[in-house]
Design a protein around this motif. Structure first.
Motif, mmCIF file in Angstrom:
data_model
loop_
_atom_site.group_PDB
_atom_site.id
_atom_site.type_symbol
_atom_site.label_atom_id
_atom_site.label_comp_id
_atom_site.label_asym_id
_atom_site.label_seq_id
_atom_site.Cartn_x
_atom_site.Cartn_y
_atom_site.Cartn_z
ATOM 1 N N LEU A 1 0.183 -4.518 15.774
ATOM 2 C CA LEU A 1 0.914 -3.368 15.720
ATOM 3 C C LEU A 1 -0.073 -2.204 16.149
ATOM 4 O O LEU A 1 -1.010 -2.076 15.875
ATOM 5 C CB LEU A 1 1.112 -3.111 14.112
ATOM 6 N N ILE A 2 0.398 -1.146 17.020
ATOM 7 C CA ILE A 2 -0.128 -0.148 17.652
ATOM 8 C C ILE A 2 0.399 1.108 17.244
ATOM 9 O O ILE A 2 1.669 1.420 17.365
ATOM 10 C CB ILE A 2 0.018 -0.391 19.376
ATOM 11 N N VAL B 1 1.193 -1.811 -10.185
ATOM 12 C CA VAL B 1 2.085 -0.801 -9.983
ATOM 13 C C VAL B 1 2.514 -0.454 -8.536
ATOM 14 O O VAL B 1 1.577 -0.224 -7.746
ATOM 15 C CB VAL B 1 1.596 0.498 -10.789
ATOM 16 N N LEU B 2 3.773 -0.292 -8.246
ATOM 17 C CA LEU B 2 4.231 -0.272 -6.823
ATOM 18 C C LEU B 2 3.806 1.188 -6.293
ATOM 19 O O LEU B 2 4.100 2.211 -6.934
ATOM 20 C CB LEU B 2 5.605 -0.451 -6.694
ATOM 21 N N VAL C 1 7.664 0.644 10.603
ATOM 22 C CA VAL C 1 7.219 -0.652 9.665
ATOM 23 C C VAL C 1 6.563 -0.247 8.416
ATOM 24 O O VAL C 1 6.046 0.851 8.258
ATOM 25 C CB VAL C 1 6.198 -1.206 10.778
ATOM 26 N N HIS C 2 6.795 -1.046 7.319
ATOM 27 C CA HIS C 2 6.269 -0.826 6.059
ATOM 28 C C HIS C 2 5.246 -1.730 5.566
ATOM 29 O O HIS C 2 5.286 -3.062 6.072
ATOM 30 C CB HIS C 2 7.556 -1.003 4.921
ATOM 31 N N ASN C 3 4.326 -1.367 4.823
ATOM 32 C CA ASN C 3 3.409 -2.296 4.249
ATOM 33 C C ASN C 3 3.116 -2.003 2.752
ATOM 34 O O ASN C 3 2.866 -0.857 2.553
ATOM 35 C CB ASN C 3 2.003 -2.173 5.159
ATOM 36 N N ASP C 4 3.311 -2.827 1.971
ATOM 37 C CA ASP C 4 3.204 -3.009 0.546
ATOM 38 C C ASP C 4 2.061 -3.234 0.067
ATOM 39 O O ASP C 4 1.706 -3.608 -1.252
ATOM 40 C CB ASP C 4 4.361 -3.570 -0.214
ATOM 41 N N GLY C 5 0.732 -3.386 0.864
ATOM 42 C CA GLY C 5 -0.272 -3.945 0.480
ATOM 43 C C GLY C 5 -0.620 -5.528 0.648
ATOM 44 O O GLY C 5 -1.581 -5.950 0.416
ATOM 45 N N ARG C 6 0.606 -6.127 0.913
ATOM 46 C CA ARG C 6 0.347 -7.592 0.955
ATOM 47 C C ARG C 6 1.123 -8.033 2.262
ATOM 48 O O ARG C 6 0.624 -9.224 2.568
ATOM 49 C CB ARG C 6 1.774 -8.339 -0.133
ATOM 50 N N GLY C 7 1.612 -7.248 3.079
ATOM 51 C CA GLY C 7 1.918 -7.574 4.311
ATOM 52 C C GLY C 7 2.841 -6.375 4.711
ATOM 53 O O GLY C 7 3.208 -5.571 4.262
ATOM 54 N N ASN C 8 3.217 -6.572 6.062
ATOM 55 C CA ASN C 8 4.255 -5.742 6.922
ATOM 56 C C ASN C 8 5.768 -6.337 6.821
ATOM 57 O O ASN C 8 5.836 -7.693 6.850
ATOM 58 C CB ASN C 8 3.760 -5.725 8.474
ATOM 59 N N PHE C 9 6.398 -5.375 6.590
ATOM 60 C CA PHE C 9 8.047 -5.829 6.595
ATOM 61 C C PHE C 9 8.696 -4.529 7.165
ATOM 62 O O PHE C 9 8.198 -3.594 7.316
ATOM 63 C CB PHE C 9 8.357 -6.304 5.221
ATOM 64 N N GLY C 10 9.967 -4.931 7.326
ATOM 65 C CA GLY C 10 10.965 -3.855 7.730
ATOM 66 C C GLY C 10 11.923 -4.321 8.744
ATOM 67 O O GLY C 10 11.751 -5.469 9.172
ATOM 68 N N GLU C 11 12.934 -3.642 9.121
ATOM 69 C CA GLU C 11 13.935 -3.840 9.771
ATOM 70 C C GLU C 11 13.585 -4.097 11.127
ATOM 71 O O GLU C 11 13.803 -5.010 12.206
ATOM 72 C CB GLU C 11 15.131 -2.822 9.790
ATOM 73 N N LEU D 1 4.871 2.771 0.658
ATOM 74 C CA LEU D 1 6.026 2.417 1.350
ATOM 75 C C LEU D 1 6.614 3.004 2.202
ATOM 76 O O LEU D 1 7.578 2.998 2.888
ATOM 77 C CB LEU D 1 7.166 1.966 0.255
ATOM 78 N N ARG D 2 5.915 4.291 2.726
ATOM 79 C CA ARG D 2 6.395 5.306 3.524
ATOM 80 C C ARG D 2 6.493 4.799 5.029
ATOM 81 O O ARG D 2 5.414 3.948 5.510
ATOM 82 C CB ARG D 2 5.597 6.696 3.685
#
Length: 252
Positions: A96-97, A29-30, A148-158, A35-36
């Motif tokens: 990432l810092i 479940v997401l 930066v976002h992280n959904d548990g599988r990796g980092n992503f975001g604009e 995702l904050r």
């Protein structure tokens, strides 16, 4: 449960339920809390010409890159507790810092970049002629910051999209090809305007040139390129010996 149209005893059009097998593994479940957005300083590195090397040489260069990057961070006082674990990118590294008083962005521009450039130059000087293929390392580095976002599988975001587009831009690659320095640094316009142009200690704004322009999600972004030539001051006393000891520990 779903439905399908079947022929039942000559009566077409009768719908029977079709059971769907749900015994397979369920997707997690997401977790929306994960995702904050989290503000991070973004530093990413890419090795020049990695695809032209054999796999054994790639393995060696990756190992050395991690060693030298760790050495530069530690010598600048940016210990592992100040940064997240390295994210491997095959022919590069993402760091990432979190926002910490102990790690202002100025510290990454100086002394981390001069230290890393000097370490690379020292390493390369001992490998002008090396058996089994070219083992010199030249890299592009990008510095940016944002959510930066992280959904548990990796980092992503604009913010990461912008950073990697700057890192992989043709202008950054060309700048590295045109210099004898082992390192070319690209900073985002955000970093330039908030940090570089103010001329903090060890940071020379006039050394940065706005060479990169790109668009991400409909927004225009500019990248400022700094050739590594001016990043590397004369190596401090004992640096060559420390670098050799560092590299000789690779087997460990």
């Amino acid at each position: 449960m779903n439905g399908e149209t079947v022929v039942d005893g000559g009566r077409a059009g009768v719908r029977r339920p079709v059971l769907v097998d749900a015994s397979g593994p369920r997707l997690p479940v997401l977790d929306r809390a994960r995702l904050r957005p989290r503000y991070r300083t973004i530093l990413a590195v890419d090795i020049e010409g990695s695809t032209t090397r054999t796999d054994p040489v790639k393995a060696e260069l990756r190992h050395v890159l991690y060693r030298l990057l760790e050495e530069a961070f530690n010598r600048a006082g940016i210990v592992p507790g100040h940064r997240e674990e390295y994210v491997d990118r095959g022919d590069g590294v993402l760091v990432l810092i979190p926002p910490l008083d102990e790690v202002p962005k100025t510290l990454l521009l100086h002394p981390v970049m001069p230290l890393l450039s000097a370490l690379l130059a020292e390493y390369n000087a001992e490998r002008l002629i090396a058996p089994g293929g070219d083992r010199r390392i030249r890299i592009r580095v990008v510095l940016h910051a944002g959510e930066v976002h992280n959904d548990g599988r990796g980092n992503f975001g604009e913010a990461l999209d912008v950073a990697f587009r700057l890192l992989d831009s043709p202008e950054a690659k060309l700048a590295l090809r045109r210099t004898a320095a082992p390192l070319v640094l690209v900073v985002s316009d955000d970093i330039y305007q908030s940090i570089v142009r103010h001329g903090y200690e060890g940071i020379r704004a006039e050394s940065y040139v706005p060479l990169v322009r790109l668009r991400v999600t409909g927004r225009s972004h500019r990248g400022w390129v700094h050739s590594g030539t001016a990043l590397a001051p004369a190596a401090p006393p004992g640096l060559a010996a420390r670098t050799r000891r560092l590299l000789h520990r690779r087997a460990g």
